[in-house]
Design a protein around this motif. Sequence first.
Motif, PDB file in Angstrom:
ATOM      1  N   UNK A  10       0.839  -1.211   0.000  1.00 46.03           N
ATOM      2  CA  UNK A  10       0.000   0.000   0.000  1.00 46.03           C
ATOM      3  C   UNK A  10       0.870   1.255   0.000  1.00 46.03           C
ATOM      4  N   UNK A  11       1.889   1.255   0.856  1.00 45.68           N
ATOM      5  CA  UNK A  11       2.783   2.410   0.926  1.00 45.68           C
ATOM      6  C   UNK A  11       3.540   2.601  -0.378  1.00 45.68           C
ATOM      7  N   UNK A  12       3.969   1.498  -0.981  1.00 46.96           N
ATOM      8  CA  UNK A  12       4.726   1.587  -2.238  1.00 46.96           C
ATOM      9  C   UNK A  12       3.882   2.188  -3.355  1.00 46.96           C
ATOM     10  N   UNK A  13       2.596   1.747  -3.404  1.00 41.07           N
ATOM     11  CA  UNK A  13       1.713   2.208  -4.475  1.00 41.07           C
ATOM     12  C   UNK A  13       1.314   3.660  -4.292  1.00 41.07           C
ATOM     13  N   UNK A  14       0.986   4.020  -3.026  1.00 40.28           N
ATOM     14  CA  UNK A  14       0.379   5.326  -2.796  1.00 40.28           C
ATOM     15  C   UNK A  14       1.345   6.381  -2.260  1.00 40.28           C
ATOM     16  N   UNK A  15       2.586   5.999  -1.971  1.00 39.10           N
ATOM     17  CA  UNK A  15       3.520   6.992  -1.445  1.00 39.10           C
ATOM     18  C   UNK A  15       3.796   8.129  -2.402  1.00 39.10           C
ATOM     19  N   UNK A  16       3.839   7.916  -3.742  1.00 39.05           N
ATOM     20  CA  UNK A  16       4.001   9.079  -4.638  1.00 39.05           C
ATOM     21  C   UNK A  16       2.866  10.081  -4.484  1.00 39.05           C
ATOM     22  N   UNK A  17       1.636   9.561  -4.304  1.00 42.36           N
ATOM     23  CA  UNK A  17       0.495  10.461  -4.123  1.00 42.36           C
ATOM     24  C   UNK A  17       0.628  11.227  -2.831  1.00 42.36           C
ATOM     25  N   UNK A  18       1.037  10.522  -1.762  1.00 43.64           N
ATOM     26  CA  UNK A  18       1.236  11.198  -0.481  1.00 43.64           C
ATOM     27  C   UNK A  18       2.319  12.250  -0.595  1.00 43.64           C
ATOM     28  N   UNK A  19       3.403  11.882  -1.305  1.00 43.93           N
ATOM     29  CA  UNK A  19       4.506  12.843  -1.458  1.00 43.93           C
ATOM     30  C   UNK A  19       4.033  14.076  -2.194  1.00 43.93           C
ATOM     31  N   UNK A  20       3.180  13.852  -3.238  1.00 45.63           N
ATOM     32  CA  UNK A  20       2.675  14.984  -4.006  1.00 45.63           C
ATOM     33  C   UNK A  20       1.815  15.887  -3.123  1.00 45.63           C
ATOM     34  N   UNK A  21       0.948  15.249  -2.316  1.00 47.02           N
ATOM     35  CA  UNK A  21       0.061  16.029  -1.466  1.00 47.02           C
ATOM     36  C   UNK A  21       0.833  16.781  -0.387  1.00 47.02           C
ATOM     37  N   UNK A  22       1.990  16.249   0.012  1.00 49.98           N
ATOM     38  CA  UNK A  22       2.765  16.920   1.042  1.00 49.98           C
ATOM     39  C   UNK A  22       3.598  18.054   0.468  1.00 49.98           C
ATOM     40  N   UNK A  23       3.708  18.115  -0.840  1.00 53.34           N
ATOM     41  CA  UNK A  23       4.468  19.177  -1.500  1.00 53.34           C
ATOM     42  C   UNK A  23       3.569  19.856  -2.525  1.00 53.34           C
ATOM     43  N   UNK A  24       2.832  20.854  -2.122  1.00 55.59           N
ATOM     44  CA  UNK A  24       1.866  21.466  -3.041  1.00 55.59           C
ATOM     45  C   UNK A  24       2.554  22.206  -4.187  1.00 55.59           C
ATOM     46  N   UNK A  25       1.882  22.221  -5.317  1.00 52.26           N
ATOM     47  CA  UNK A  25       2.319  23.063  -6.424  1.00 52.26           C
ATOM     48  C   UNK A  25       1.971  24.512  -6.100  1.00 52.26           C
ATOM     49  N   UNK A  26       2.697  25.431  -6.713  1.00 49.00           N
ATOM     50  CA  UNK A  26       2.429  26.858  -6.504  1.00 49.00           C
ATOM     51  C   UNK A  26       2.383  27.559  -7.857  1.00 49.00           C
ATOM     52  N   UNK A  27       1.297  28.247  -8.132  1.00 41.05           N
ATOM     53  CA  UNK A  27       1.195  29.115  -9.313  1.00 41.05           C
ATOM     54  C   UNK A  27       1.080  30.540  -8.808  1.00 41.05           C
ATOM     55  N   UNK A  28       2.061  31.336  -9.153  1.00 41.73           N
ATOM     56  CA  UNK A  28       2.144  32.707  -8.676  1.00 41.73           C
ATOM     57  C   UNK A  28       1.899  33.645  -9.852  1.00 41.73           C
ATOM     58  N   UNK A  29       0.699  34.194  -9.926  1.00 42.74           N
ATOM     59  CA  UNK A  29       0.342  35.143 -10.990  1.00 42.74           C
ATOM     60  C   UNK A  29       0.605  36.547 -10.463  1.00 42.74           C
ATOM     61  N   UNK A  30       1.345  37.318 -11.247  1.00 45.72           N
ATOM     62  CA  UNK A  30       1.840  38.610 -10.767  1.00 45.72           C
ATOM     63  C   UNK A  30       1.671  39.658 -11.849  1.00 45.72           C
ATOM     64  N   UNK A  31       1.416  40.885 -11.432  1.00 44.82           N
ATOM     65  CA  UNK A  31       1.226  41.977 -12.387  1.00 44.82           C
ATOM     66  C   UNK A  31       2.083  43.167 -11.991  1.00 44.82           C
ATOM     67  N   UNK A  32       1.977  44.227 -12.760  1.00 41.75           N
ATOM     68  CA  UNK A  32       2.809  45.408 -12.556  1.00 41.75           C
ATOM     69  C   UNK A  32       1.914  46.621 -12.334  1.00 41.75           C
ATOM     70  N   UNK A  33       2.057  47.265 -11.169  1.00 44.62           N
ATOM     71  CA  UNK A  33       1.321  48.504 -10.883  1.00 44.62           C
ATOM     72  C   UNK A  33      -0.190  48.311 -10.722  1.00 44.62           C
ATOM     73  N   UNK A  34      -0.625  47.128 -10.354  1.00 40.84           N
ATOM     74  CA  UNK A  34      -2.063  46.890 -10.216  1.00 40.84           C
ATOM     75  C   UNK A  34      -2.508  47.263  -8.804  1.00 40.84           C
ATOM     76  N   UNK A  35      -3.252  48.320  -8.679  1.00 43.15           N
ATOM     77  CA  UNK A  35      -3.701  48.797  -7.374  1.00 43.15           C
ATOM     78  C   UNK A  35      -4.881  47.983  -6.839  1.00 43.15           C
ATOM     79  N   UNK A  36      -4.969  47.899  -5.521  1.00 46.04           N
ATOM     80  CA  UNK A  36      -6.127  47.263  -4.893  1.00 46.04           C
ATOM     81  C   UNK A  36      -7.425  47.899  -5.360  1.00 46.04           C
ATOM     82  N   UNK A  37      -7.383  49.191  -5.640  1.00 50.34           N
ATOM     83  CA  UNK A  37      -8.611  49.923  -5.971  1.00 50.34           C
ATOM     84  C   UNK A  37      -9.148  49.588  -7.352  1.00 50.34           C
ATOM     85  N   UNK A  38      -8.393  48.800  -8.137  1.00 54.10           N
ATOM     86  CA  UNK A  38      -8.870  48.366  -9.445  1.00 54.10           C
ATOM     87  C   UNK A  38      -9.327  46.908  -9.418  1.00 54.10           C
ATOM     88  N   UNK A  39      -9.493  46.349  -8.217  1.00 50.19           N
ATOM     89  CA  UNK A  39      -9.944  44.970  -8.055  1.00 50.19           C
ATOM     90  C   UNK A  39     -11.269  44.984  -7.311  1.00 50.19           C
TER      91      UNK A  39
END
Length: 535
Positions: A10-39
Amino acid sequence: MSKLLNALIFLFIFSPLWAENSSPNIVWIFSDDHTQKAIGAYGSILKSVNPTPNLDRLAKEGMLFERSYVANSICAPSRATLLTGKHSHINGKVDNMGPFNHDQQQFQKILQKNGYQTAMIGKIHLAGKMQGFDYWEVLPGQGSYYNPDFITENGKTSYTGYVADIVTEKSIDWLKNKRDKEKPFMLMVHHKGTHRTWMGAPRHVGLYDDVTLPQPSNLFDDYKGRGTAANKQDMSLKITMRHAGDLKIRNEAEKKEWTEKFSKMKGKPRGEHGAYYRMNDEQRKIWDASYDPRNDKFYAQNIEKGSDEWIRWAYQRYVKDYLRTAKSIDDCVGEVMDYLEKAGLEENTIVIYGSDQGFYLGEHGWFDKRFMYEESFSTPLIAKWPGQTKPGSRNSDLVQNIDYAETFLDMAGVEAPKDMQGESLVPLLKGENPANWRKHLYYHYYEYPHGSHSVRRHEGVTGKRFKLIRFYGIDVPNGEEWEFFDLKNDPDEMQSQYSNPEYAAEIAKLKKELQNLRDKYEVVEVPQKPKKKRK
């Protein structure tokens, strides 16, 4: 024995999934000069035109930071802070002119060494070869809204299309086809918009034409309640805005003049007029069909430049153009979120949106940034972390862009180096209320007299209610001026209370806190040299 064997299988089969869940992906969307007042989710006067439906969706699915700020409100230094987790005087990038030392410690290098695949696509505004990325393709300098060039390890490539769309397409293509799907990833999707000169995509050039935008209450600010810096700046709609580059006012004679000029240039034109002439015939046809009738109407009105009528007109033209560039970024947010859901990545991917600083949309009669006043000091920050962040939550703690690097490392389960100067936002994202969270922020702007817009050097400290700013150096009377604001009673910062004896005790407290933060962040003197006169 069979139970142990089954457990191991069980550990052998599902450990990649556990490893993936323990290391989240990150998508960082970023802009230039975008003020809070325009959101829309931040609830400003522009909310009524629904400027950012996808960012509003992100806020509903995650957390919105109400008191998110920067350490130095200008593009390249802000980005250097994001990568290093350090103030400008420590990472060495204090203004837009000087070099950036890519060899120094950066969070993506640390992620890469700890099993993450890293990618950077879009605007970074830090000259030189990127480091710590498995894949990078960036805009040179400010980049171009239309038909932009991109730089990679292998040199420069030119593309046809609109910059936000190209950045989005490249980012999704990397997710689909270029990443190692056995590794967690950090993908940085960084946009040119909403930077000057605010040129919207062909599909958005007519957006808001039938709308009259509400005006900020201090559009006609006279700066009587502030000192030299506010009175001597050069970033006003009244005086500073350029006809062709900023306001897109070009009559036929001007078009002919610039067409002849750029036809003689080698390569693609750049600069305020050059962006228009990078367009191909089809793009320019759409652009002219939208702007020419509006410009004809403007000329027919014979509005006197600098008059109140001019300021009102310039505000409508400028802010609509600004919002058009923001619309393409918002489109990107929606496309990326939809792809993550479709690809089955949504539940294990953190999506974060932010900007390198805020911006003035007519407040105080200004555009641009630089000042420690709220509009440019603050910056949007919205994060969705499935399973960790409560949907629709809001946070009112003081956070700053020195915190981002530590936050990304903490999300990945990696310890941040001791010399990083920020704090991880992970406890806040999880809904915790750390008892020892900071009560004050430090700010320092350096780009004077060599930068644009004549904003004097200044540093300052702020809490949630009171703010103290020290303007100093060249072209400041007696070398030093102070401003103090009560943000509860004067949220628009129209009247400095520095000379008001009723605030003497609070001013003394903030002066002490300013020195405490200077000591904490090891602030050093950065030489200020007079601007050389042109011969």
